[in-house]
Design an enzyme around this catalytic site. Structure first.
Site, short mmCIF file in Angstrom:
data_model
loop_
_atom_site.label_atom_id
_atom_site.label_comp_id
_atom_site.label_asym_id
_atom_site.label_seq_id
_atom_site.Cartn_x
_atom_site.Cartn_y
_atom_site.Cartn_z
N GLU A 1 -5.30 -4.93 12.10
CA GLU A 1 -5.41 -5.68 13.34
C GLU A 1 -6.41 -5.02 14.28
O GLU A 1 -6.85 -3.90 14.04
CB GLU A 1 -4.04 -5.81 14.03
CG GLU A 1 -3.45 -4.49 14.47
CD GLU A 1 -2.19 -4.67 15.31
OE1 GLU A 1 -2.09 -5.67 16.04
OE2 GLU A 1 -1.31 -3.79 15.25
N ARG B 1 -8.03 -3.27 23.65
CA ARG B 1 -7.88 -2.49 24.89
C ARG B 1 -8.33 -1.06 24.58
O ARG B 1 -8.56 -0.71 23.43
CB ARG B 1 -6.40 -2.45 25.28
CG ARG B 1 -5.54 -2.01 24.10
CD ARG B 1 -4.12 -1.70 24.45
NE ARG B 1 -3.25 -1.74 23.30
CZ ARG B 1 -3.04 -0.75 22.45
NH1 ARG B 1 -3.65 0.40 22.63
NH2 ARG B 1 -2.22 -0.87 21.42
N ILE C 1 0.87 -1.18 0.00
CA ILE C 1 0.00 0.00 0.00
C ILE C 1 0.90 1.23 0.00
O ILE C 1 1.68 1.44 0.93
CB ILE C 1 -0.91 0.03 1.24
CG1 ILE C 1 -1.58 -1.33 1.49
CG2 ILE C 1 -1.97 1.14 1.11
CD1 ILE C 1 -2.57 -1.77 0.45
#
Lengths: 157, 445, 445, 157
Positions: free
Chosen positions: C288, C292, C203
């Site tokens: 990803e 958290r 990319i």
């Protein structure tokens, strides 16, 4: 702002050069722009010392900045100061064609008019209010002065 | 568009105006007295000028020195902040005469609204309710009785020359009226050498509710909703909030519309606050107009997302208000606590000194407006406001929880502050329920 | 509803969680290493427990000590903050085994999303685009050529065992592919003793765009829009913002919907961030999931008016999300600058020391999240983040102006900070225009 | 919170009373609630001195609070300390019916087990790691201890 910051940086650089080379004075002029710097002499006998003063056209001289004024008295505390009691524009003479009220070396007493500070179109005659000999003029003709700014240094009787 | 503004004030409001100018690309000139020589916010202005000794008559209230400072620094305009010269029509006139834009209303509007009798007449013309009363001195008992019954009890008799509660009597019925008139007149005569009295409806336990408005030179006026400032001690506001927790939607609209009518009638320009008393039945009565930005303006900024100081600057620069009233939406609840360097345990006496430890609250929902920091010295020369905490949350309960948390976090040592007083108020059952009025603090604590 | 929470972290995020708990009436237990013994935020917790020496392996990363501290202080739940144990599935499992609620996702979801290959498979199942590439090791040149043409150049060859750029080659055409394969394999073999490589679409100058999501135990999931975190230096984010300045409305919706699909497919609960690369044509590719809360979460809080930490606590306490997606509105623009105690003029090396002068910015539109103050000592033991400035304004131009003003106000002496670096970025023409990508900082400064 | 604040205020009041009256110890018990305070003796010969220690059931003893630990060593710096190397619950004996591992006056060497600290259901035997005579026990049986908390004071050989 950007231009002013550039000036500040320039002054910092100049001060560095002064310190490195033990200079006490730098004057630079490019057309209308002027930078003039003076440094205090080391504290051994010599001419009257001054803190660093930078003046730029259109800019208030930072004499009234937090550190400058106390430093002024620290250098030669045997001298008295004539300070501006008002805010305005300093004139050394009653008119552009006249001689200055006082020159270096002139004797003044409490009633001697030492300059004019113009405020709100009114010409305010400033009296010495102390006696002694003018040893230094701290502001240029036509310069803006703030309250408490030192105009002259006077060696007392 | 203004290009260079002098700020004729000090402390947090000076910093507030510097910030707004900075973000708009307007240069700033700060003026300061010798007491504020080391103020850290001065370095944020493009220039700063010492204008006099600590005594404010010789500095922040000294018109010639401020005008001189404006002249030598070549500014377009002067922002007066609040207090000091902000509502001095003479100062505004001199600015105008010197070709300097006064960031505030036109001199005529300021003079008109500064005169209580004229302001009351204006309100009547604008069909804004005022506290009912005699339109002047009451000459005899018969007139008093007729008027009292017309207005409805309770009423209050006040000395024309009065002040400090002397020559004042609250009256609840015809029988008491005669005695009260006589004793008020006698007391006023003794105290002021002038026995004339007038009559007003006595508003029982009123709330103080004010509307923030802004008008431009083209006659547009918008409001930024209301603030409830009922939490006061000796007429000093301590905590302000928006919205007023007891107003219903229709009342809020009527209140805001009344404020707009009044401000248009006065041909007002720039920021103003229209103050009202709100009685327990939901009736509101005009009291006065503050012709300046106010300490508590951030409350309205938080709930509307609008920067009021930037609007002041734009309007003073000749721009019209580009907001329609419907563009200004009220979102959530904002609370402001004023933190003063005062000792609540010692009758709120000033507590000057150097701040040796300072940890400000932060995080979500908190705005802090302050000029102080660790190492700052609070001098006894000026008012004792050292910080404003403003909280913005979805609901009033959350706003109170966040404000309590912020106050508990705030460390300012060793000076005494109003933090414990604010905490006590925020923890009080009646405050939490919104059941307060202008007498609440003095009655309760 | 949780009643008592231990915060297994330090610094600004520990304070952030304490604040949220405090406002919700949840008690807090802070743990600290000996290096943080004098941390002023500890006094804001209901209790604090020393868990070990400065070395984080013996304190903030030491699971038995943290669990013991939780046991002796009798808490319901542990909030791990970010970093340290926040994405440690083993720790989450132990919490669960000990009957302590881990404020984060279920262990299974954490493990699943922590495995890059599994996460990629999951994304495919959820019909979320991933970076096209070989689904495993490429064995020979013929396969490589076929795949490269299927994907479309440029492609990147990566070592399976890789890291730090070794065994990586960007290839632009068939001719270069053979040589690149060979050299990448050789380099990987030499560096890692393992020469296997795989292929991905390369990319070009991507933006890093991530979606904040929150899911409850009942399977509801909502998003809080996206954050653009393209301003990075060596994969460390420096400035984050919302909205992403280049996304069109339809793309934003598609991105958010993809994130929600993925999170639902993973049977996720609590806060997560789904990270994507955005290419110049507006295509996005899943990278990803961060399982958290993140450093930059305040950006999303400011534009939505939602407190994400409070939602974490409510969800961990068993409450459902009471917000519908349509209740969450994006308003204005938020920017965050991370202020690290690092010296930008000396390759961003840490700059520990005691802060001798500290003046934080404030006023309208500014939120400060920090645990430091004048007198605070920055130790070299932990990461160098000392403060986050978050700005919220109506428009991106105003947000940039306010952030510049805030950075210029901020005094932190004598430690070196990233303030000048942030200012330089905010002043750059390409940043102002929103024309940045993840390589912008390293290419430009 | 309110209850805890009340305790803190109470402790402050008690400390004031102790100081005004030169007390070195106060113990108060109301049912399950117990407050126990000890003050250091003035620095002339006398019993072993301690900084102020407050312990309340269900509350971490604030021994690890910022000021307490440094103060502990300042009072009698000729004494050594046995500190807890972990976080957990302090037990003075291997089982409720057993005698304590060590009593005041006991001699310990590096290998002597002085107590148990329970952490995550594991009973960790804590060894003295120094030699000398136990002169003071700083925590009560069953009390929670944090990392680095002083358990015993030891007079070295």
């Amino acid at each position: 702002m950007a231009e002013k910051d550039a000036d500040v940086q320039k002054i910092r650089d100049l001060i560095k050069i002064m310190k490195e080379n033990d200079l006490v004075k730098i004057d630079i002029q490019h057309g209308d722009d002027r930078i003039s710097l003076r440094r205090a002499e080391p504290p051994h006998p010599g001419p009257v010392g001054n803190p660093i003063i930078a003046s730029l056209p259109g800019l208030m001289a930072p004499v009234g900045a937090p550190d400058a004024a106390p430093a002024a008295t620290a250098v030669r505390d045997d001298l008295l100061e004539i300070k501006s009691p008002i805010v305005g524009t300093f004139y050394e003479a009653p008119s552009p064609d006249s001689d200055p009220y006082v020159e270096i070396g002139a004797h003044v007493d409490a009633q001697t008019v030492v300059c004019i500070v113009e405020a709100m179109k009114v010409m305010n005659e400033i009296k010495a209010e102390i006696s002694g000999t003018i040893v230094e003029k701290r502001v240029a003709n036509g310069q803006a002065v703030e309250y408490g700014q030192v105009l002259f240094k006077v060696k007392p009787e | 568009m203004l290009s260079r503004v002098l700020i004729a004030n000090r402390g947090e409001i000076a910093l507030r105006v510097i910030r707004a100018c900075h973000e708009m690309g307007i240069e700033t000139v700060a003026v300061y007295s010798e007491a504020d020589r080391n103020a850290s916010y001065l370095r944020l202005a493009n220039e700063s000028v010492c204008i006099g000794p600590p005594d404010c008559n010789q500095s922040y209230l000294n018109i010639p020195r401020i005008i001189s400072a404006a002249e030598i620094t070549n500014v377009d305009a002067i922002h007066p902040g609040y207090g000091f010269l902000a509502e001095n029509a003479n100062f505004a006139q001199i600015c105008s005469d010197c070709g300097i834009t006064f960031i505030g209303p036109p001199v005529e509007a300021m003079r008109l609204l500064g005169d209580k009798v004229e302001a009351r007449k204006l309100a009547r013309r604008a069909k804004v309710p005022v506290v009912p009363g005699s339109e002047g001195v009451i000459e005899d008992e018969k007139e008093a009785l007729r008027l009292a019954n017309e207005i409805g009890y309770p009423i209050i008799i006040k000395a024309v020359a009065g002040g400090g509660g002397r020559g004042m009597r609250v009256v609840h019925n015809d029988i008491s009226l005669r005695a009260a008139m006589a004793s008020a007149k006698a007391e006023a005569e003794a105290a002021f050498g002038e026995g004339s009295v007038y009559m007003e409806k006595f508003i029982v336990e009123p709330r103080h509710v004010e509307v923030q408005v802004m008008a431009d030179r083209e006659g547009n006026a918008v409001h930024f909703f209301e603030r409830d400032c009922s939490i006061q001690r000796r007429h000093q506001k301590m905590i302000e909030e928006s919205p007023c927790p007891v107003l219903e939607e229709r009342q809020r609209e009527r209140l805001a519309e009344a404020a707009i009518r009044l401000i248009k009638e006065a041909r007002y320009v720039n920021a103003a606050t229209v103050e009202f008393l709100l009685d327990k039945e939901g009736n509101f009565y005009f009291i006065e107009v503050n012709t300046r930005i106010q300490v508590e303006h951030p409350v309205s900024e938080m709930v509307t997302g609008q920067d009021l100081i930037k609007w002041q600057l734009r309007i003073a620069g000749g721009e019209p208000i580009t907001l329609r009233q419907t563009d200004i939406k009220h979102h959530g609840v904002a609370l402001e606590c004023r933190i003063n360097a005062e000792d609540p345990s010692n009758n709120f006496s000033p507590s000057p000194g150097t701040i040796s430890r300072y940890i400000a609250p932060g995080g979500l929902g908190i705005r802090i407006d302050t000029h102080v920091h660790q190492g700052w010295t609070i001098t006894p020369n000026y008012d004792s406001l050292i910080a404003k905490i403003i909280v913005h949350q979805e609901t009033r309960a959350e706003a109170i929880a966040t404000m309590r948390r912020a106050l508990q976090e705030f460390v300012i040592e060793p000076v005494k502050t109003t933090i414990p007083a604010c905490l006590a108020i925020l923890s009080h059952n009646l405050f939490v329920k919104g059941k307060t009025d202008t007498g609440f603090v003095e009655r309760t604590f």
